[in-house]
Design a protein around this motif. Structure first.
Motif, PDB file in Angstrom:
ATOM      1  N   MET A  58     -11.701   9.661  16.145  1.00 29.12           N
ATOM      2  CA  MET A  58     -12.936   8.916  16.058  1.00 29.12           C
ATOM      3  C   MET A  58     -13.720   9.362  14.827  1.00 29.12           C
ATOM      4  N   THR A  59     -14.346   8.402  14.189  1.00 31.44           N
ATOM      5  CA  THR A  59     -15.172   8.726  13.025  1.00 31.44           C
ATOM      6  C   THR A  59     -16.589   9.069  13.484  1.00 31.44           C
ATOM      7  N   ILE A  60     -17.389   9.566  12.561  1.00 38.65           N
ATOM      8  CA  ILE A  60     -18.785   9.910  12.858  1.00 38.65           C
ATOM      9  C   ILE A  60     -19.558   8.673  13.274  1.00 38.65           C
ATOM     10  N   VAL A  61     -19.319   7.534  12.633  1.00 35.30           N
ATOM     11  CA  VAL A  61     -20.023   6.288  12.954  1.00 35.30           C
ATOM     12  C   VAL A  61     -19.700   5.846  14.373  1.00 35.30           C
ATOM     13  N   GLU A  62     -18.443   5.907  14.761  1.00 31.66           N
ATOM     14  CA  GLU A  62     -18.062   5.531  16.126  1.00 31.66           C
ATOM     15  C   GLU A  62     -18.690   6.477  17.144  1.00 31.66           C
ATOM     16  N   THR A  63     -18.742   7.749  16.827  1.00 33.07           N
ATOM     17  CA  THR A  63     -19.333   8.729  17.729  1.00 33.07           C
ATOM     18  C   THR A  63     -20.824   8.452  17.923  1.00 33.07           C
ATOM     19  N   VAL A  64     -21.533   8.173  16.836  1.00 34.10           N
ATOM     20  CA  VAL A  64     -22.952   7.870  16.928  1.00 34.10           C
ATOM     21  C   VAL A  64     -23.174   6.590  17.729  1.00 34.10           C
TER      22      VAL A  64
END
Length: 81
Positions: free
Chosen positions: A1-7
């Protein structure tokens, strides 16, 4: 997962859910008719309220009269026994 998906998953989705719940909670208060506040003009006719409408008839005895059975017992909120 990328940072954007996590946020998105852990921040924006819960914030959106809280926002919807907040709007559903505040909405009834915002659409309610205005309440009477002390000092405002009262625009309604006076109404007598009685818990026992039958007690408002002409046959109603006052509290100072003795009961029909001859009892002279008195009482009430003042404590006159």
């Amino acid at each position: 997962m990328t940072i954007v998906e996590t946020v998105l998953v852990f921040a924006l989705i819960p914030l959106a859910i809280y926002g919807v719940i907040t709007l559903l909670t505040v909405r009834p208060k915002a659409t309610r008719i205005p309440r009477y506040r002390p000092g405002q003009e009262w625009g309604y006719a006076p109404v007598w309220w009685s818990a026992n409408p039958a007690g408002l008839s002409a046959e109603h005895h006052s509290a100072t009269e003795p009961a029909a059975s001859g009892s002279t017992a008195k009482g009430g909120a003042r404590g006159n026994w």
